[in-house]
Design an enzyme around this catalytic site. Structure first.
Site, mmCIF file in Angstrom:
data_model
loop_
_atom_site.group_PDB
_atom_site.id
_atom_site.type_symbol
_atom_site.label_atom_id
_atom_site.label_comp_id
_atom_site.label_asym_id
_atom_site.label_seq_id
_atom_site.Cartn_x
_atom_site.Cartn_y
_atom_site.Cartn_z
ATOM 1 N N HIS A 175 0.747 -0.958 0.374
ATOM 2 C CA HIS A 175 0.005 -0.197 0.016
ATOM 3 C C HIS A 175 0.721 1.484 -0.044
ATOM 4 C CE1 HIS A 175 -3.765 1.704 1.039
ATOM 5 N NE2 HIS A 175 -3.265 2.480 0.981
ATOM 6 N N ARG B 197 3.396 9.579 -6.694
ATOM 7 C CA ARG B 197 2.436 10.779 -7.218
ATOM 8 C C ARG B 197 2.880 10.556 -8.564
ATOM 9 N NH1 ARG B 197 -1.485 10.340 -2.726
ATOM 10 N NH2 ARG B 197 -0.582 10.900 -1.338
ATOM 11 N N ASP C 221 0.602 2.447 3.862
ATOM 12 C CA ASP C 221 0.313 3.579 3.366
ATOM 13 C C ASP C 221 0.463 4.849 3.213
ATOM 14 O OD1 ASP C 221 -2.140 4.883 2.093
ATOM 15 O OD2 ASP C 221 -3.392 4.597 3.887
HETATM 16 O O1 DOR Z 1 -4.257 9.724 4.002
HETATM 17 C C1 DOR Z 1 -4.518 9.254 2.986
HETATM 18 N N1 DOR Z 1 -3.962 9.434 2.345
HETATM 19 N N2 DOR Z 1 -5.853 7.786 2.886
HETATM 20 C C2 DOR Z 1 -6.329 8.094 1.731
HETATM 21 O O2 DOR Z 1 -6.690 7.218 2.036
HETATM 22 C C3 DOR Z 1 -5.567 8.282 0.648
HETATM 23 C C4 DOR Z 1 -4.267 8.968 0.983
HETATM 24 C C5 DOR Z 1 -3.191 9.848 -0.309
HETATM 25 O O3 DOR Z 1 -3.664 9.263 -1.038
HETATM 26 O O4 DOR Z 1 -3.348 10.548 0.189
HETATM 27 ZN ZN ZN Z 2 -7.051 3.606 1.679
#
Ligand code: DOR
Ligand code: ZN
Length: 434
Positions: A64, A68, A309
């Site tokens: 995850h 960008r 993430d």
């Molecule tokens: O905090 C987050 N940032 N949650 C997400 O689901 C997307 C992500 C982002 O792309 O910045």
């Molecule tokens: Zn997400």
């Protein structure tokens, strides 16, 4: 060139064994694993890497990650994200489709793969969008996207609001051999929210996102997985209620897997007290009880995966009033030390922790990685699990520095990363890639 990784402490997360061994690497693969003292380099023709005092682990497979590119290269590119990845011990990553344009077509998937090949750092596996433009309406061409190299589908960043669309996504993806990754959020409940709804949001006067926003959607995904028999993977689990829903679904043999991110077991909503926008993330940092439940869920196998993430944002999106700041924090270089903390707390055994960082995500995505046995690709990291340091902004190789862990004490760090037998990152040394 033949490489000899000498006297390291080898971790194979599947057998759960940790033992001193020598590794021989030839043509990008692990050709031999021997007890220490057996192997000799009589002619001194090998490249010898002294791994004494280090753990040799399979490289992290981070399922995850937000790179960008295309669209927001000022926040991160496939190359800068790749550098942060290998510095953090990540040898493979799956990148989310919420780019500009979103990865909803073969051309974007191919572009991501092309740029990854150019960067030549970590292996990059694109995740394609579930719906065109991530709008939640029309499914993308899963077959085409898979053929182009996508390993999963997700509308991450946004939920698939329409249940019928999600049902068809699960069925179609299963047919194509792709897993669906759910960003579980009921946006009618979270809409104006900026942090977890609870005592802290009340005290500091910020609109909240209730735990129910996540749990309602996870319940729906589980219901749809039960209805269709098709697998679903739940991204960034953050609440105690979510852990319970997933536990019950697994007990009922519903094909669900789940992931959390290190910030959900390392921080709670008190981190938002000083209005630090680096602690603004979706789903939000929850309560101490939730943190406890996430740890328990990891320990008991309810949560299969730890993924970063990694969500880079520039000062343009973060050095703002809290309500205007973007959601997300970076994580590629902090996943490993924060996860090792769970080992020190006795929540996970070392092998289990590494398994959730490598073998489990690799299995869910059906990609290679996560094992250190003879015959596999030499994707690995040499780590010093006890090294203590304060994380500094200068240590961060990501283009964006939005980490709430800057200035915090961490323990454990990566020293060297190898992808396909080539050293792609080494502390204090410059590398040009694979
Ligand atoms: O905090 C987050 N940032 N949650 C997400 O689901 C997307 C992500 C982002 O792309 O910045
Ligand atoms: Zn997400």
């Amino acid at each position: 060139m033949i490489t000899w990784i000498k006297s390291g402490e080898l971790v194979d997360p599947v057998q759960g064994v940790v033992e001193k061994a020598d590794l021989i690497i030839e043509r990008g693969k692990i050709s031999k694993i021997l007890p220490p003292g057996v192997f000799e380099d009589r002619e001194h023709r090998l490249r010898v890497i002294d791994a004494s005092g280090r753990l040799v682990i399979p490289g992290l497979v981070d399922m995850h990650v937000h790179l960008r590119e295309p669209g927001h290269e000022y926040k991160e590119t496939i190359e800068t994200g790749g550098r942060a990845a290998v510095a953090g011990g990540v040898t493979a990553l799956a990148c989310m489709p919420n780019t500009i344009p979103p990865n909803d077509s073969r051309s974007v998937t191919e572009f991501v793969l092309e740029q990854s090949k150019r960067a030549n750092l970590a292996r990059v596996y694109p995740i394609a969008a579930i719906t065109m433009g991530q709008k939640g309406e029309t499914l993308t061409e899963f077959g085409d996207l898979k053929e182009a190299g996508a390993v999963a589908v997700s509308d991450d960043g946004f939920p698939v609001v329409n249940s019928e669309v999600m049902r068809r996504a699960l069925e179609y993806a299963n047919h194509q051999g792709l897993v669906v990754i759910s960003h579980s959020e009921d946006i009618s409940l979270s809409s104006a929210g900026m942090m977890h709804e609870g005592v802290v949001s009340t005290r500091i006067g910020l609109p909240g996102i209730p735990a129910a926003s996540e749990e309602i959607m996870i319940f729906r995904e589980i219901s749809l997985a039960r209805l269709t028999g098709c697998p679903v993977h739940i991204a960034h689990v953050s609440t105690a209620g979510s852990v319970e829903l997933i536990r019950r679904a697994k007990d009922d043999r519903i094909p669900v897997t789940a992931e959390t991110a290190p910030h959900y077991f390392s921080l709670d909503h008190n981190a938002v007290m000083g209005y630090d926008t680096n602690a603004k993330v979706k789903p939000p940092l929850r309560t101490k009880d939730d943190v406890f439940a996430i740890k328990k869920g990891l320990a008991e196998g309810v949560i299969d995966v730890i993924a970063s993430d990694h969500a880079p944002h520039s000062p343009l999106e973060k050095e703002l009033e809290f309500d205007k700041a973007a959601f997300g924090m970076i994580g590629l270089q902090t996943t490993l030390p924060l996860t090792l903390q769970l080992v020190r707390e006795g929540i996970l055994k070392l092998g289990e922790a590494i398994r959730k960082l490598s073998y489990n995500p690799a299995s869910i995505l059906e990609v290679s990685g996560g094992r250190l046995v003879e015959g596999v690709q030499a994707d690995l990291a040499l780590i010093d699990p006890e090294y203590e340091y304060i994380l500094k902004k200068e240590d961060i190789l990501s283009k964006s520095k939005n980490s709430p862990f800057i200035g915090k004490a961490l323990r454990g760090r990566n020293e060297m990363t190898m992808v396909g037998g080539k050293i792609v990152w080494e502390r204090n040394k410059a590398h040009s890639g694979r």
